[in-house]
Each structure stands twice: as C-alpha cells, then as structure tokens.
Design an enzyme around this catalytic site. Sequence first.
Site, PDB file in Angstrom:
ATOM      1  N   HIS A 168       0.455  -8.314   6.575  1.00 31.87           N
ATOM      2  CA  HIS A 168       0.441  -9.712   7.013  1.00 31.87           C
ATOM      3  C   HIS A 168       0.194 -10.590   5.779  1.00 31.87           C
ATOM      4  CE1 HIS A 168      -0.837  -8.942  11.470  1.00 31.87           C
ATOM      5  NE2 HIS A 168       0.425  -9.350  11.441  1.00 31.87           N
ATOM      6  N   CYS A 264      -8.446 -13.023   9.589  1.00 27.85           N
ATOM      7  CA  CYS A 264      -7.735 -12.534  10.782  1.00 27.85           C
ATOM      8  C   CYS A 264      -8.513 -12.770  12.061  1.00 27.85           C
ATOM      9  CB  CYS A 264      -7.504 -11.029  10.708  1.00 27.85           C
ATOM     10  SG  CYS A 264      -6.841 -10.422   9.197  1.00 27.85           S
TER      11      CYS A 264
HETATM   12  N1  ARG Z   1      -4.765  -4.029  13.866  1.00 29.26           N
HETATM   13  C1  ARG Z   1      -4.213  -5.338  13.749  1.00 29.26           C
HETATM   14  C2  ARG Z   1      -2.718  -5.222  13.507  1.00 29.26           C
HETATM   15  O1  ARG Z   1      -2.318  -4.300  12.840  1.00 29.26           O
HETATM   16  C3  ARG Z   1      -4.874  -6.093  12.647  1.00 29.26           C
HETATM   17  C4  ARG Z   1      -4.423  -7.513  12.572  1.00 29.26           C
HETATM   18  C5  ARG Z   1      -5.014  -8.262  11.422  1.00 29.26           C
HETATM   19  N2  ARG Z   1      -4.639  -9.602  11.483  1.00 29.26           N
HETATM   20  C6  ARG Z   1      -4.210 -10.344  10.480  1.00 29.26           C
HETATM   21  N3  ARG Z   1      -3.977 -11.588  10.677  1.00 29.26           N
HETATM   22  N4  ARG Z   1      -3.983  -9.816   9.315  1.00 29.26           N
HETATM   23  O2  ARG Z   1      -1.963  -6.001  13.991  1.00 29.26           O
END
Ligand code: ARG
Length: 702
Positions: A168, A264
């Site tokens: 991300h 996040c």
């Molecule tokens: N386990 C989640 C996923 O893989 C973690 C999300 C983390 N969020 C972020 N905005 N980076 O989607």
Amino acid sequence: MSTKARFLICSPDHYEVDYVINPWMEGNVHKASPPVAASQWEALRGLLEQEADLERITPQPGLPDMVFTANAGVVVGRKCVLSRFLHQERQGEEPYFKKWFKKQRFEVFELPADLPFEGAGDALFDRERGCVWAGYGFRSELAAHPLLAEWLNIDVHSLRLIDPRFYHLDTCFCPLEDGCVLYYPAAFDAYSNHEIEKRVPEEKRIAVGETDATRFACNAINLDRRIILNQASAELRSRLEATGFSVFETALGEFMKAGGSARCLTLRVNDPAPAGAKAATSVQSREVRLEGHLLDSGLLDRALEATIHNGGSFQILHFNLGKQRQSTSHAEIKISAPSGEVLDTVMAGVIALGAVAAPTEETDAELKPVTQAGVAPEDFLATNIYPTEVRLNGQWRGVQDQRMDAVIVVDSRLETARCALFRNLKNGELVVVGSAGVRTVRKTESRDDRGRGSAEHEFSFMGAGVSSERRVELVVDQISWEMRRLREQGGRIVVVPGPVVIHTGAGEYLAWLVRAGYVQAVLGGNAIGAHDIEQALMGTSLGVDLKQGKSMEGGHRHHLKAINTIRRCGSIARAVEMGVLTSGVFYECVRRGVPFSLAGSIRDDGPLPDTQMDLIKAQEDYARLLKGADLILMLSSMLHSIGVGNMTPAGVRLVCVDINPAVVTKLSDRGSVESVGLVTDVGLFLNLLTQRLRKLDGERMP
Ligand code: ARG
C-alpha cells in the site's frame, strides 16, 4: 490555524491474523495477541485524542482487518471514494464503511466492481500541494486513478509500487506539513522516483532506509508538527526534528503482524478540498485485442507480464475461451500507464506479442519528421523482429526490411514503410512515433509449438529452449534433414562461426560443409579468419598443434605469421589464387564462391586484409549477406551472433550452439517455433552434423 483533525477508527475487538494477503501476515496466522493489540491500539487512540476528534465505526466479527480504517475509502472535502478490495477476505468490509459514510452525509462514489482500489491506503492527500498521490501495482488498479481525479476534482499523481512488503502506498510514502515527504525510495520504480523528485524539491524529501521502512516509519500520522509512528531510528528522528517535527513513538507490533501500523489504523475524514483545484491525471489507457491460443501458448500471460514489467497495469474486459484444442481464444484488455510515454513502452511490448488496437480505437500511425540527420524524433517507435504493419491514411501497409532496434520510415506519399537505422535517417524523413496505428503479424502459436522442446516432440523439427547433451544427437538429425532440404531447394544457410570452431578442431567439418554446398555465406570476425588460416598453413591454432594438442615452440607467433602471409598476398582470395592457401574454411569459400564477411574489433591483430574495420560497412555487409536467409547456424560466437540476431526478422530459423548456456538462452529466446539452442561443445556438434550429412549424401566417411 488549521481546523482540528477528525479521524475514523475501529477498535480491534475482532482483530486477528486470520489469513495471508501480504508478506507480513505470512507465518503470523493466529499469532497476534488480542490483549496486547488492544492496549497498543488504546495507546494510539490516547495520543490522537489529545489533538483530534475521533469517530468510531463498529467492528464486525469475521472482518479482522476492519481495524485498518485507512482502507475504508479516500476522503477529500465532503466527497468519499469507497474502496473496492482486491482480496475477497476484505470485501466484506465494504458495506459497513459505505453505510458509515452515507450516514455521515458524505457524497459517496463507487468504482466498478472489478476495479480494485484500497482507499487511503493507496491514495494520500497532500495538503501543501493540494493533490493526491495514488499508488498502484499491488492492491489498486491504475485505471481507478482518473476516476479519483474526476470525482474528487483533484490532481492525482500515480506512483508504482514494486516491493511486495510495501503493497500500500501509505506503507512507504507520507506527505507531511510544509510540503515535506517521508518515503522509502526503493519501494518505487524508476519512473515513480523521478515523479517524486520532479514534484518534491530535494530539501523536502526525507528518504528513509530499509530498516526504518520495515519498522513502518513511513506509515505515520502527521498532525501539524507532530508525527506519530511505530518506531524511528535515532538518525531519522533527528532528521525529522531538524526539519521542525517532533516524533512520538507508539509500539504497534501486533498490527505489524497483519502488515499495518499507525497510519493504516486511521482515516482522516476532514481533509479540506483544496481551493481552485482541478481534476487532472496523466494516466493514459488504451484498449487492445489479443487473439490466438492465449492460454495454452502462454500468450495472454506473457502480454500481461510485459504490461506489468514495463510499468503499466491492465484490466481484462472480455475473455472468450476457445473450446476446442484447435480453436483460438480472444481477449479484450484495457492497458493503463501513468503517462503517455510509459504507455508507449507498454504498448510496444504487447504489440510485439501481436496485440492490436480495439476496433473503436484504431487510428493511423503518428509520424514526425527528422529534424537532424541521423537522429530520430524523441518518441520514436523501436522495431522488433516480427513482420510489422503501419496504418497510413486508413490503410495497413507492411514494413519492409524488418529488423530489430530500428525505426520505421514512411515515404512522403504515405504509401510505403521500411525499417531504417538512426545513422541512415535524412532530414525531413517521416518516422513513426508513439505506438498508435502499428501492429505485428504473429503466427498463431499453439501448445504443440511451445511443447516442441519436450521429449515427445523431438522430431517436429526445432524445439523451444535449451537442449541438454542428451538431446544433441536428435536435434542434429533434425537440423541435417532441414539443411539437406534447403540445399535441394536452393535455400540460404548462413553460418556465424567463432574461433572456437577452429580451436576444437572442427575447422575441417565446417570446411566440408562449405565444400558440399551447405553454406551460402560465412559471417565472422578477424579471429576465425586468422585461426582458420593459421591452421591451414601451420597446423596449429593459436600456436597449439591440433593433431597432438601440444603447444609448439614459438607457436604464439603462428597466428601473426598467418595474418602476415595473407597481407603479403593482398587478400584471402589472392592467397588462394597464388596457391599459398590450399585448405580450410576460407579456402573452400573462395573456391566455391561462397561470400564471407569479417567484421573487425578493437582487439584484432593484423588485421587480415579482408577484415572490415569500418564497423558501419561491416554491419551493412552482414545485413546484405543475411538477406533471404532461411537458416542461420550460430557457432560459439556471442558477439557476432547477437549482431546477426538483431538484423534477422522473425521467420528465419536460428540454431545457436554454445557451451555457455547463458549465450544460448539469450540467442534462442525469440519465440519457440524458429529457434533452437544447444548447450554443447561446438566441435562435437559439427562432427555429428557432418557425419550425419555425409551419410545422407551417401558419401563414405574418411
Ligand atoms: N492486513 C491488511 C491488508 O493486507 C493490512 C492493511 C494495512 N493498511 C494500510 N493502509 N496499509 O489489507
């Protein structure tokens, strides 16, 4: 004074690592501790509460990642674009977030169901610049970015993520107050780094190293001059402090097990819409069609792979699978790239695989005149080896003299097209630029073709890939059969031998091939000439006696003596005429009128009078002798073989023999049907080949 920040958060009541959708989650399934997670989350909430208003959404059982509210959507002003999760595991969160935004009276936008986009995880508002930085490559699709720009009425800059640990954008990029950007450069491709550097001046770029990045230092929450994050090295902390920020660490290790951290766990919902902003994006898309045995030949896979590899992204709009073994499939694919320039590169890759513009998008090729002789217009289209057509005035025209690494020149009446090298471009000539109005004609490859390298298909002529020693004999059988057929039909066989042919004692076999009419041209360097002649005059190769395998007294001078002898005669042909040269490969060439070209290089001794030291002339000579070739034997000569490969259009069969697998792979990697690679000793290969041909010719072995 800025308004008080407002964040959406979700308490970790149902938080766990229940599945694996990013590398951080691997090995962590059911390993998060609920009480520790709860206390870490409370600590973060406590820190935020001092500065910001917090809104809560009710956590839901079975949706463990709902704590990561950054992925609910992206909010600018009163508008929200909802997420479309890539992974089914998180798609269940969508309705809850949607309900919350609606209830809060946001103007809610929803992307088409098959267009993944993961909210503020991949779209970061930059208050200073009044723009959104948007990530793609793992969770979000590039084609979503123009919609973000339109709906949020904002400038969107697309950045491509390339390290799966930073899947991300918010894991590796964080716009801060004052226009600073905290980021991890290695998470982005070269184009994206360039974009960042173009838009963020050096003194505002706070690049972190891998250690800080993997502690989620970039996954930071910035409130005025305060930065809240999981952990920062002393060095990063002092850099941030020197820039005027204060750093607050709060341990979030339990959430890192799921691949998330401070940022996040929050979603800012009151970023103000920037005044005077306009929708803008440099993302460009094109629709293409691909037809053939898309699945069994691996063509679809290769096209998508090439798209990603060149920095683009794709959506399959339609796919129609051929039902029978022989019936073809077709796919319509939307290809997007962060800029027109990247799109052209991506398109060139898929065009080479046979992709054509969707009928609705078919246009004429774009042409630009040469304004400096010998120099192509900046955005020239580079050619490949496949038969190419360009669309001029609504008509598809075949390109002449197809070769690789050239440009396409069109005549002024827009009727003919041909490949031309930079150096031959004349002022005012029209060159094809961009990637519109160009297509290549590829033979439909089936699974059978691609499988030719496998054991069951040994006799279907030339198979794909690199061969092992075991296969050599069988492949030699196929090649000899093909060579005889070509000789009977008056075909053209071109041989590109390296000096190793002589060192391994195989010169006599190659000489025999020439004598027997199996060779129509020989392309090499000074060395093959010098060694062949040394062998003919003195029985040695670089001073080594080939019969006894021993180096001879004073033998190191032998090759110089050979060169000197030919220089005295004036040329190899004169040496034959004068009766000085009476055997060997080049003797046979002269005797049978088989043309050869020796291309010079910096290391050449002498050189032989026949060696062409003007490399442009040598390239032209090679190209002339390669015209109309049906089969090319590349025998342990990497440099000359690569040169030949570039000049040779698809459809010519290549046989590449080298003891070094890397050379063979490089040269035989041009589609399976027409190239075969053999990793073996070239002496052994030529010995076998001549034995086989002599038998077929009914000649007795010596
Ligand atoms: N386990 C989640 C996923 O893989 C973690 C999300 C983390 N969020 C972020 N905005 N980076 O989607």
